[in-house]
Design a protein around this motif. Structure first.
Motif, mmCIF file in Angstrom:
data_model
loop_
_atom_site.group_PDB
_atom_site.id
_atom_site.type_symbol
_atom_site.label_atom_id
_atom_site.label_comp_id
_atom_site.label_asym_id
_atom_site.label_seq_id
_atom_site.Cartn_x
_atom_site.Cartn_y
_atom_site.Cartn_z
ATOM 1 N N ASN A 159 -2.151 25.972 -86.896
ATOM 2 C CA ASN A 159 -3.237 25.369 -87.676
ATOM 3 C C ASN A 159 -4.614 25.897 -87.249
ATOM 4 N N SER A 160 -4.656 27.158 -86.806
ATOM 5 C CA SER A 160 -5.939 27.743 -86.397
ATOM 6 C C SER A 160 -6.906 27.833 -87.566
ATOM 7 N N VAL A 161 -6.373 27.997 -88.782
ATOM 8 C CA VAL A 161 -7.168 27.941 -90.012
ATOM 9 C C VAL A 161 -6.365 27.156 -91.040
ATOM 10 N N ARG A 162 -7.048 26.268 -91.741
ATOM 11 C CA ARG A 162 -6.399 25.515 -92.813
ATOM 12 C C ARG A 162 -7.293 25.544 -94.048
ATOM 13 N N PHE A 163 -6.668 25.773 -95.189
ATOM 14 C CA PHE A 163 -7.409 25.734 -96.450
ATOM 15 C C PHE A 163 -6.620 24.890 -97.443
ATOM 16 N N SER A 164 -7.313 23.956 -98.054
ATOM 17 C CA SER A 164 -6.681 23.128 -99.095
ATOM 18 C C SER A 164 -7.613 23.050 -100.295
ATOM 19 N N TYR A 165 -7.003 22.985 -101.456
ATOM 20 C CA TYR A 165 -7.777 22.909 -102.706
ATOM 21 C C TYR A 165 -7.011 22.009 -103.671
ATOM 22 N N MET A 166 -7.760 21.104 -104.306
ATOM 23 C CA MET A 166 -7.117 20.146 -105.201
ATOM 24 C C MET A 166 -8.040 19.849 -106.375
ATOM 25 N N ALA A 167 -7.468 19.742 -107.562
ATOM 26 C CA ALA A 167 -8.198 19.298 -108.753
ATOM 27 C C ALA A 167 -7.311 18.284 -109.470
ATOM 28 N N GLN A 168 -7.809 17.054 -109.656
ATOM 29 C CA GLN A 168 -6.992 16.016 -110.293
ATOM 30 C C GLN A 168 -7.890 14.937 -110.887
ATOM 31 N N MET A 169 -7.303 14.195 -111.805
ATOM 32 C CA MET A 169 -8.008 13.065 -112.403
ATOM 33 C C MET A 169 -7.807 11.834 -111.519
ATOM 34 N N MET A 170 -8.916 11.164 -111.198
ATOM 35 C CA MET A 170 -8.877 9.957 -110.378
ATOM 36 C C MET A 170 -9.851 8.943 -110.963
ATOM 37 N N ASP A 171 -9.350 7.771 -111.321
ATOM 38 C CA ASP A 171 -10.196 6.701 -111.845
ATOM 39 C C ASP A 171 -11.028 7.167 -113.030
ATOM 40 N N GLY A 172 -10.409 7.946 -113.912
ATOM 41 C CA GLY A 172 -11.084 8.397 -115.116
ATOM 42 C C GLY A 172 -12.052 9.548 -114.891
ATOM 43 N N LYS A 173 -12.113 10.074 -113.671
ATOM 44 C CA LYS A 173 -13.014 11.195 -113.384
ATOM 45 C C LYS A 173 -12.201 12.368 -112.840
ATOM 46 N N LEU A 174 -12.761 13.557 -113.034
ATOM 47 C CA LEU A 174 -12.158 14.761 -112.494
ATOM 48 C C LEU A 174 -12.703 14.986 -111.087
ATOM 49 N N ARG A 175 -11.811 15.032 -110.106
ATOM 50 C CA ARG A 175 -12.241 15.293 -108.726
ATOM 51 C C ARG A 175 -11.710 16.653 -108.290
ATOM 52 N N VAL A 176 -12.616 17.470 -107.763
ATOM 53 C CA VAL A 176 -12.260 18.778 -107.218
ATOM 54 C C VAL A 176 -12.658 18.778 -105.757
ATOM 55 N N MET A 177 -11.717 19.126 -104.879
ATOM 56 C CA MET A 177 -12.005 19.133 -103.450
ATOM 57 C C MET A 177 -11.511 20.435 -102.826
ATOM 58 N N SER A 178 -12.399 21.071 -102.066
ATOM 59 C CA SER A 178 -12.062 22.286 -101.312
ATOM 60 C C SER A 178 -12.386 22.022 -99.841
ATOM 61 N N ARG A 179 -11.445 22.371 -98.967
ATOM 62 C CA ARG A 179 -11.660 22.146 -97.534
ATOM 63 C C ARG A 179 -11.179 23.376 -96.762
ATOM 64 N N LEU A 180 -12.070 23.929 -95.917
ATOM 65 C CA LEU A 180 -11.725 25.047 -95.038
ATOM 66 C C LEU A 180 -12.045 24.637 -93.608
ATOM 67 N N ASN A 181 -11.018 24.641 -92.757
ATOM 68 C CA ASN A 181 -11.183 24.298 -91.344
ATOM 69 C C ASN A 181 -10.834 25.515 -90.497
ATOM 70 N N ILE A 182 -11.792 25.988 -89.743
ATOM 71 C CA ILE A 182 -11.548 27.070 -88.774
ATOM 72 C C ILE A 182 -11.577 26.421 -87.396
ATOM 73 N N ASN A 183 -10.450 26.448 -86.702
ATOM 74 C CA ASN A 183 -10.271 25.606 -85.529
ATOM 75 C C ASN A 183 -10.345 26.337 -84.190
ATOM 76 N N LYS A 184 -10.654 27.620 -84.213
ATOM 77 C CA LYS A 184 -10.913 28.324 -82.956
ATOM 78 C C LYS A 184 -11.958 29.398 -83.202
ATOM 79 N N GLU A 185 -12.548 29.877 -82.111
ATOM 80 C CA GLU A 185 -13.680 30.795 -82.238
ATOM 81 C C GLU A 185 -13.269 32.229 -82.535
#
Length: 677
Positions: free
Chosen positions: A620-646
Motif C-alpha cells: 500500500n505504498s501508493v493507493r488510488f481510488s476513484y468513484m462516481a455515483q448518485m447519493m441522496d439525489g446528487k452526483l458525487r465524484v471522489m478521487s483519492r491519491l495516497n503516497i505513503n512513503k518518500e
C-alpha cells in the motif's frame, strides 16, 4: 586548509638521490587544439542520439602536482563540441568556476584558448576567442567564474577550448563529470598522484568505463624551498631544487555516454550523473608523522566545533543573554521556549538567499537583520542554548546539491545548516530562514535523505522528515444548469509543503496581488469572493473558500459532457520514459483528496459514467481510488491519491508509472448527461 607542503633543503636533496630513470606513460596521447576533422565539420546529426542539439566530441582533463610555488594542483582541460541544432547554441557560453580566499591562497586560471570552426563554401574558417570575449564574474563569497563567449557560433559549428587552473588548495582535487546534458562521445580524465597525499575517490552514475587503468613511474620535478641565509637568522632565501618521485597516474575513460535526462521527482541530477569526486584523507611527508584529514566522524566533529565561524559562533555572549532576557521565557516549559525562540529569529532576520555552513558573525547578522542560512540558524541554535534547550547545529545537503555520503565526512557534500533540538525523548528539526515555516517543519529544499548532527563525540545521522504529511483536500458543492453553466462553492484545505508554498507566495506577492491572480483562473472558470483562514496561524491548515462558476451555452443542451474533476484533473503522467535508473523521490508522504457534489438539472439523466477503480502498489505504498455515483439525489465524484512513503526504487518505477497512467485516464473521463424525451 592552507598550503600543506613546506619543504626543507635537506629533504629535497634526499628525494633527488633516491631518483631512478624516468618511465614515460604509455597510454594514448590526448587530442590537441586544432585537430578538427572533416567528418566533425560535416556532421549533421549524431547517429546515437538523433534528437541531440549538440554533442561533446571530446573532453579531456588532467590533474597533477607542482612544487615551484609551494604545493599546487594543476588542472588542464581541452574540450570539443559540435552544435547540431538551434537549441545547441547555448554551448557557446562556457563557465569555469574557481575559488579565491583572500591574499594567501587562491586559484588562478591561465592559458585560456578557444576557436570556432565553420564550413563556408567548402572551406574551413577558424575564428579565435579574443580577450574581449572573456569575462570574470563573482558568483558567491569566494567563488568566481570565467565566462567564455565563443565567437561566430551557429548550427554546424565545432567549438573547442582549453584552459589551466593553478590551485593552492590540494584538498580540492578537481572532480570530473563524464556525463552531461548532451551526449558525450569521449570523456577522459587522468590524475597523477604523488606519494605525499592520499585521496579517496567516489564514483556516481551507471555508465561503465571504457578504460580504467594506472601506471607507476618515476618523474623529476622542479621544486622551491626556503633556506636560512645565516645560522640562527630568521631571514631566508628562495632556493630551487629537484624532486625525483614515484608517481601513480590513473586514467579513466568513458565513451558514447548518453545525455543525462532530467526526470520528475529527482532530487539532484548530480547524484546520478556519471562523475568522479575526490576527498583528501591523508598527508605524509618523508620523516614526518601522517596528518589525517578528518577521515572519521569523531575528527570531523572536533574540527567543526573548534572552527571559529561554526562552533565558535555558539559560545554564549552578552548579546545572546540580553536577547534571551528580552523574550521573558523564565516561567515557560521547554516546548514553549523553543517555539518562542524560533518565532523570534524568523521575525528578526531576513534570509538573503545564500546557502552557507559558516558565519563570520551571528551578532553582526542580528544587528543588520539579515544573513545567510548559517547566520540565521547558528543564531537560532545559540539562542536556544541560552534559554537552556538542548540544541545542536545539523549539516544537511539541499535537494539540488545532492545527497551527502554517510560513510565519508566530506564537508563539500553539505551546503546548509539547520537546528536539531531534543526535548525529553522527542526531537525537532528547525529552520528559521522563512517566516511561513511552522514549528517542526522543514522547507521542501531541505527534505533530502539524512542530515548530520554536529555533537560530541561523533555526531549522528538523523532522517530529514516533516512531522506531518502533505495534504490537499478539495470539496465542492456545484449546481449544473441545463445550458451547461455551473456554479457553487469550493473549500480547499492545505497542510505541509502545499500550505507553506501558498503562504510564501502570498507573502512574496502581497495578499491583494495574490488574490487577484488566484481569482483569475482563465476564460473557463471564475473564482469570486475568495476568503482565507489561518493565513498567519502556521500550525493550523490553510483554508481557502470561494465561489466557482463556469459559463454555459445560450440554449439548453441535448447532450452535456461534464468534466467532473473541474480544473483539478491530473492531465498527464509525469513519468514518461519507459525505464528509469534513478529513485523516485516525493520528499514526503502526501494525500490528495477531491470530493465534488453535483446537483444535476431537472429533466436530465446520466447516460454514461466512469467506473469505480481501486488501485494499490505493494505494501500500500501508493493507493488510488476513484468513484462516481448518485447519493441522496446528487452526483458525487471522489478521487483519492495516497503516497505513503518518500522514496521509491527504480524497480518500482514500472508499477508506479502504470498507476499514474490509469489515474490520468480516469481523471480525463467525462460524465454524459442526456435530456429526457
Amino acid at each position: 586548509m592552507k598550503r600543506v607542503f613546506k619543504m626543507a633543503a635537506k629533504w629535497v636533496l634526499w628525494l633527488f638521490l633516491l631518483g631512478a630513470p624516468l618511465v614515460a606513460w604509455c597510454g594514448q596521447d590526448p587530442l590537441k587544439l586544432g585537430q578538427v576533422t572533416d567528418n566533425e565539420l560535416k556532421m549533421m546529426v549524431y547517429d546515437k542520439d538523433t534528437a541531440a542539439a549538440a554533442v561533446v566530441l571530446y573532453d579531456y582533463g588532467e590533474s597533477s602536482f607542482q612544487f615551484t610555488k609551494g604545493t599546487q594542483l594543476i588542472f588542464k582541460r581541452t574540450t570539443r563540441i559540435k552544435v547540431l541544432k538551434k537549441a545547441g547554441l547555448e554551448q557557446a557560453d562556457i563557465f569555469i568556476p574557481f575559488y579565491q580566499k583572500g591574499m594567501g591562497s587562491s586559484e588562478k586560471i591561465s592559458g585560456v584558448k578557444g576557436f570556432t570552426y565553420n564550413l563556408e563554401d567548402g572551406k574551413v574558417s577558424k575564428e579565435k576567442l579574443e580577450d574581449s570575449d572573456i569575462f570574470e564574474e563573482k558568483e558567491a563569497a569566494n567563488w568566481y567564474q570565467k565566462k567564455l563567449t565563443m565567437p561566430n557560433v551557429r548550427v554546424g559549428s565545432v567549438i573547442e577550448f582549453s584552459y589551466t587552473i593553478e590551485s593552492d588548495f590540494v584538498e580540492n582535487l578537481r572532480e570530473w563529470e563524464f556525463q552531461k546534458d548532451i551526449p558525450v562521445v569521449w570523456s577522459e580524465y587522468r590524475v597523477e598522484m604523488v606519494p605525499y597525499f592520499e585521496y579517496t575517490h567516489v564514483m556516481h552514475g551507471f555508465h561503465p568505463f571504457h578504460t580504467q587503468d594506472s601506471k607507476s613511474y618515476r618523474k623529476t620535478m622542479a621544486a622551491s624551498y626556503k633556506e636560512n641565509l645565516l645560522r640562527g637568522s630568521s631571514q631566508a632565501a628562495e632556493q630551487m631544487g629537484a624532486l625525483m618521485l614515484r608517481v601513480q597516474q590513473y586514467r579513466w575513460v568513458m565513451k558514447d555516454v548518453p545525455a543525462f535526462m532530467e526526470e520528475p521527482y529527482l532530487a539532484s541530477a548530480d547524484d546520478y550523473k556519471s562523475k568522479m569526486e575526490f576527498m583528501l584523507t591523508k598527508v605524509q611527508y618523508p620523516g614526518q608523522k601522517p596528518s589525517y584529514m578528518a577521515s572519521n566522524w569523531d575528527g570531523f566533529v572536533k574540527e567543526m566545533l573548534k572552527e571559529e565561524q561554526f562552533g565558535g559562533q555558539l559560545a554564549r555572549g552578552s548579546f545572546l543573554k540580553n536577547m534571551a532576557e528580552g523574550l521573558h521565557l523564565n516561567n515557560t516549559d521547554s516546548l514553549a521556549r523553543v517555539k518562542a525562540v524560533l518565532a523570534y529569529v524568523q521575525r528578526q532576520l531576513k534570509w538573503n538567499g545564500e546557502y552557507r555552513l559558516y558565519s563570520k558573525s551571528i551578532k553582526t547578522a542580528h544587528e543588520k537583520r539579515t544573513g545567510s542560512v548559517a547566520d540565521i540558524n547558528l543564531l537560532l541554535v545559540a539562542l536556544l542554548r541560552e534559554v537552556a534547550i538542548d540544541a545542536h547545529p545539523m549539516l544537511i545537503s539541499t535537494r539540488q546539491h545532492g545527497r551527502p555520503l554517510t560513510n565519508l565526512p566530506m564537508l563539500s557534500k553539505f551546503n546548509y545548516v539547520i537546528a536539531h533540538v531534543k526535548i525529553g525523548k522527542n526531537s525537532y528539526l528547525l529552520d528559521a530562514t522563512e517566516p511561513s515555516v511552522p514549528f517542526g517543519m522543514l522547507p521542501y529544499r531541505c527534505l533530502n535523505g539524512q542530515g548530520w548532527v554536529v555533537s560530541q563525540p561523533s555526531g549522528e545521522w538523523v532522517p530529514l522528515k516533516n512531522q506531518e504529511r502533505d495534504v490537499q483536500v478539495v470539496m465542492a458543492q456545484l449546481e449544473v444548469k441545463p445550458t451547461g453553466e455551473m456554479l457553487g462553492t469550493v473549500e480547499e484545505t492545505l497542510r505541509g509543503i502545499p500550505a507553506l508554498q501558498m503562504r510564501s507566495s502570498i507573502m512574496a506577492k502581497g495578499k491583494e496581488n495574490f488574490m487577484k491572480g488566484f481569482s483569475d483562473k482563465g476564460q473557463e472558470w471564475l473564482r469570486q469572493e475568495v476568503e482565507m483562514k489561518n493565513l498567519e496561524n502556521l500550525e493550523e491548515p490553510l483554508k481557502t473558500n470561494y465561489k466557482l462558476s463556469k459559463a454555459g451555452e445560450l440554449q439548453p443542451l441535448q447532450l452535456m459532457y461534464l468534466s467532473p474533476m473541474l480544473h483539478h484533473a491530473t492531465a498527464e503522467n509525469p513519468f514518461k520514459v519507459a525505464e528509469r535508473n534513478y529513485p523516485i523521490d516525493f520528499a514526503t508522504p502526501s494525500d490528495k483528496v477531491y470530493i465534488f457534489n453535483f446537483t444535476l438539472p431537472e429533466g436530465y439523466e446520466i447516460e454514461e459514467m466512469p467506473k469505480e477503480v481501486n488501485l494499490s502498489l505493494a505494501d500500500n505504498s501508493v493507493r488510488f481510488s476513484y468513484m462516481a455515483q448518485m447519493m441522496d439525489g446528487k452526483l458525487r465524484v471522489m478521487s483519492r491519491l495516497n503516497i505513503n512513503k518518500e522514496v521509491f526504487g527504480p524497480e518500482e518505477y514500472a508499477s508506479l508509472r502504470e498507476l499514474y497512467n490509469q489515474l490520468v485516464a480516469k481523471h480525463s473521463e467525462k460524465i454524459v448527461l442526456r435530456k429526457k424525451g
